[in-house]
Design a protein around this motif. Sequence first.
Motif, PDB file in Angstrom:
ATOM      1  N   GLN A  13       0.899  -1.119  -0.001  1.00 34.47           N
ATOM      2  CA  GLN A  13      -0.092  -0.010  -0.064  1.00 34.47           C
ATOM      3  C   GLN A  13       1.002   1.392   0.058  1.00 34.47           C
ATOM      4  OE1 GLN A  13      -2.889   0.103   3.226  1.00 34.47           O
ATOM      5  NE2 GLN A  13      -4.004  -1.701   2.207  1.00 34.47           N
ATOM      6  N   PRO A  14       0.429   2.428  -0.481  1.00 36.00           N
ATOM      7  CA  PRO A  14       1.102   3.645  -0.391  1.00 36.00           C
ATOM      8  C   PRO A  14       1.591   3.753   0.893  1.00 36.00           C
ATOM      9  CG  PRO A  14      -0.826   3.900  -1.986  1.00 36.00           C
ATOM     10  CD  PRO A  14      -0.904   2.689  -1.159  1.00 36.00           C
ATOM     11  N   GLY A  15       2.812   4.616   1.150  1.00 35.18           N
ATOM     12  CA  GLY A  15       3.629   4.583   2.399  1.00 35.18           C
ATOM     13  C   GLY A  15       4.368   3.511   3.167  1.00 35.18           C
ATOM     14  N   GLU A  16       4.120   2.208   2.781  1.00 31.99           N
ATOM     15  CA  GLU A  16       4.821   1.093   2.891  1.00 31.99           C
ATOM     16  C   GLU A  16       6.014   1.100   2.454  1.00 31.99           C
ATOM     17  OE1 GLU A  16       1.048  -1.818   4.419  1.00 31.99           O
ATOM     18  OE2 GLU A  16       2.150  -2.229   2.595  1.00 31.99           O
ATOM     19  N   SER A  17       6.906   0.234   3.166  1.00 31.17           N
ATOM     20  CA  SER A  17       8.155  -0.073   2.702  1.00 31.17           C
ATOM     21  C   SER A  17       8.380  -1.467   2.157  1.00 31.17           C
ATOM     22  CB  SER A  17       9.232   0.273   3.810  1.00 31.17           C
ATOM     23  OG  SER A  17       9.136   1.367   4.401  1.00 31.17           O
ATOM     24  N   LEU A  18       9.480  -1.549   1.318  1.00 33.45           N
ATOM     25  CA  LEU A  18       9.646  -2.834   0.793  1.00 33.45           C
ATOM     26  C   LEU A  18      11.225  -2.955   0.521  1.00 33.45           C
ATOM     27  CD1 LEU A  18       7.771  -5.279  -0.049  1.00 33.45           C
ATOM     28  CD2 LEU A  18       8.135  -4.199  -2.489  1.00 33.45           C
ATOM     29  N   ARG A  19      11.986  -4.066   0.871  1.00 31.41           N
ATOM     30  CA  ARG A  19      13.364  -4.137   0.512  1.00 31.41           C
ATOM     31  C   ARG A  19      13.451  -5.451  -0.650  1.00 31.41           C
ATOM     32  NH1 ARG A  19      18.663  -6.157   4.061  1.00 31.41           N
ATOM     33  NH2 ARG A  19      17.712  -8.234   3.988  1.00 31.41           N
ATOM     34  N   LEU A  20      14.306  -4.988  -1.830  1.00 25.03           N
ATOM     35  CA  LEU A  20      14.430  -5.929  -2.619  1.00 25.03           C
ATOM     36  C   LEU A  20      15.927  -6.405  -2.456  1.00 25.03           C
ATOM     37  CD1 LEU A  20      12.959  -3.949  -5.885  1.00 25.03           C
ATOM     38  CD2 LEU A  20      11.919  -5.479  -4.203  1.00 25.03           C
ATOM     39  N   MET A  83      13.109   0.437   0.044  1.00 26.71           N
ATOM     40  CA  MET A  83      12.236   1.492  -0.799  1.00 26.71           C
ATOM     41  C   MET A  83      11.185   1.788   0.351  1.00 26.71           C
ATOM     42  SD  MET A  83      11.786  -0.380  -4.312  1.00 26.71           S
ATOM     43  CE  MET A  83      10.935  -1.579  -3.744  1.00 26.71           C
ATOM     44  N   ASN A  84      11.360   3.222   0.950  1.00 30.71           N
ATOM     45  CA  ASN A  84      10.438   3.408   1.884  1.00 30.71           C
ATOM     46  C   ASN A  84       9.459   4.545   1.279  1.00 30.71           C
ATOM     47  OD1 ASN A  84      12.031   2.253   3.675  1.00 30.71           O
ATOM     48  ND2 ASN A  84      13.464   3.985   4.079  1.00 30.71           N
ATOM     49  N   GLN A 122      16.486 -11.009 -13.885  1.00 33.91           N
ATOM     50  CA  GLN A 122      15.178 -11.087 -14.524  1.00 33.91           C
ATOM     51  C   GLN A 122      14.043 -10.301 -14.126  1.00 33.91           C
ATOM     52  OE1 GLN A 122      15.857 -12.686 -11.838  1.00 33.91           O
ATOM     53  NE2 GLN A 122      13.874 -12.597 -10.556  1.00 33.91           N
ATOM     54  N   GLY A 123      14.070  -9.520 -12.905  1.00 33.47           N
ATOM     55  CA  GLY A 123      13.338  -8.625 -12.866  1.00 33.47           C
ATOM     56  C   GLY A 123      12.241  -9.081 -11.578  1.00 33.47           C
ATOM     57  N   THR A 124      11.742  -7.868 -10.661  1.00 38.51           N
ATOM     58  CA  THR A 124      10.786  -8.481  -9.707  1.00 38.51           C
ATOM     59  C   THR A 124       9.881  -7.211  -9.838  1.00 38.51           C
ATOM     60  OG1 THR A 124      10.452  -9.069  -7.511  1.00 38.51           O
ATOM     61  CG2 THR A 124      12.060  -7.373  -7.856  1.00 38.51           C
ATOM     62  N   GLN A 125       8.463  -7.464  -9.506  1.00 36.78           N
ATOM     63  CA  GLN A 125       7.576  -6.663 -10.000  1.00 36.78           C
ATOM     64  C   GLN A 125       7.051  -6.201  -8.446  1.00 36.78           C
ATOM     65  OE1 GLN A 125       5.363  -5.751 -12.655  1.00 36.78           O
ATOM     66  NE2 GLN A 125       4.500  -4.209 -11.274  1.00 36.78           N
ATOM     67  N   VAL A 126       6.872  -4.938  -8.616  1.00 36.02           N
ATOM     68  CA  VAL A 126       6.614  -3.828  -7.277  1.00 36.02           C
ATOM     69  C   VAL A 126       5.250  -3.379  -7.792  1.00 36.02           C
ATOM     70  CG1 VAL A 126       7.074  -2.136  -5.756  1.00 36.02           C
ATOM     71  CG2 VAL A 126       8.698  -3.790  -6.473  1.00 36.02           C
ATOM     72  N   THR A 127       4.441  -3.306  -7.053  1.00 40.94           N
ATOM     73  CA  THR A 127       2.919  -2.708  -7.219  1.00 40.94           C
ATOM     74  C   THR A 127       2.486  -1.977  -6.072  1.00 40.94           C
ATOM     75  OG1 THR A 127       2.378  -4.556  -8.869  1.00 40.94           O
ATOM     76  CG2 THR A 127       0.599  -3.045  -8.094  1.00 40.94           C
ATOM     77  N   VAL A 128       2.321  -0.911  -5.965  1.00 37.64           N
ATOM     78  CA  VAL A 128       2.016  -0.024  -4.826  1.00 37.64           C
ATOM     79  C   VAL A 128       0.410   0.369  -5.112  1.00 37.64           C
ATOM     80  CG1 VAL A 128       2.264   2.086  -3.444  1.00 37.64           C
ATOM     81  CG2 VAL A 128       4.292   0.720  -4.639  1.00 37.64           C
ATOM     82  N   SER A 129      -0.176  -0.073  -4.508  1.00 41.65           N
ATOM     83  CA  SER A 129      -1.839   0.196  -4.627  1.00 41.65           C
ATOM     84  C   SER A 129      -2.669   0.103  -3.378  1.00 41.65           C
ATOM     85  CB  SER A 129      -2.377  -0.560  -5.781  1.00 41.65           C
ATOM     86  OG  SER A 129      -3.699  -0.505  -6.051  1.00 41.65           O
TER      87      SER A 129
END
Length: 130
Positions: A13-20, A83-84, A122-129
């Motif tokens: 969700q918007p505002g959340e963080s993720l580490r690739l 990513m924050n 190969q890439g990884t999908q990030v979706t923020v919604s």
Amino acid sequence: QLQLVESGGGLVQPGESLRLSCKVSGYTLDYYAIGWFRQAPGKEREGLLCINVSGDISVYAESVKGRFTISRDNAKKMAYLQMNSLKPEDTAVYYCAASVPPMGQIDDFCSASHADYDYWGQGTQVTVSS
């Protein structure tokens, strides 16, 4: 020859963080610059950040300054993109890439250009919604 595999993408969700994470195999990571790129549908691949052999970081995309950071762990042969404060416009496929620095620039080289990178994941999908 290096092989790179990204992981850690997903739906947030918007505002959340993720580490690739970017796992490297095939050779030591010590002598490569590492970059993170992303590509959204219908857009060109965009260089985000790079970390050189010395560990210095370059941030190329204004849109991620202050929110994203890159790191590397040569002993584990891993690179990371933290990513924050994620936004819907961050939605894209994210790629890590490794560059063999030019002679004479081994310690300092970084680049935002995908043409300067020799190996890609190969890439990884990030979706923020919401």
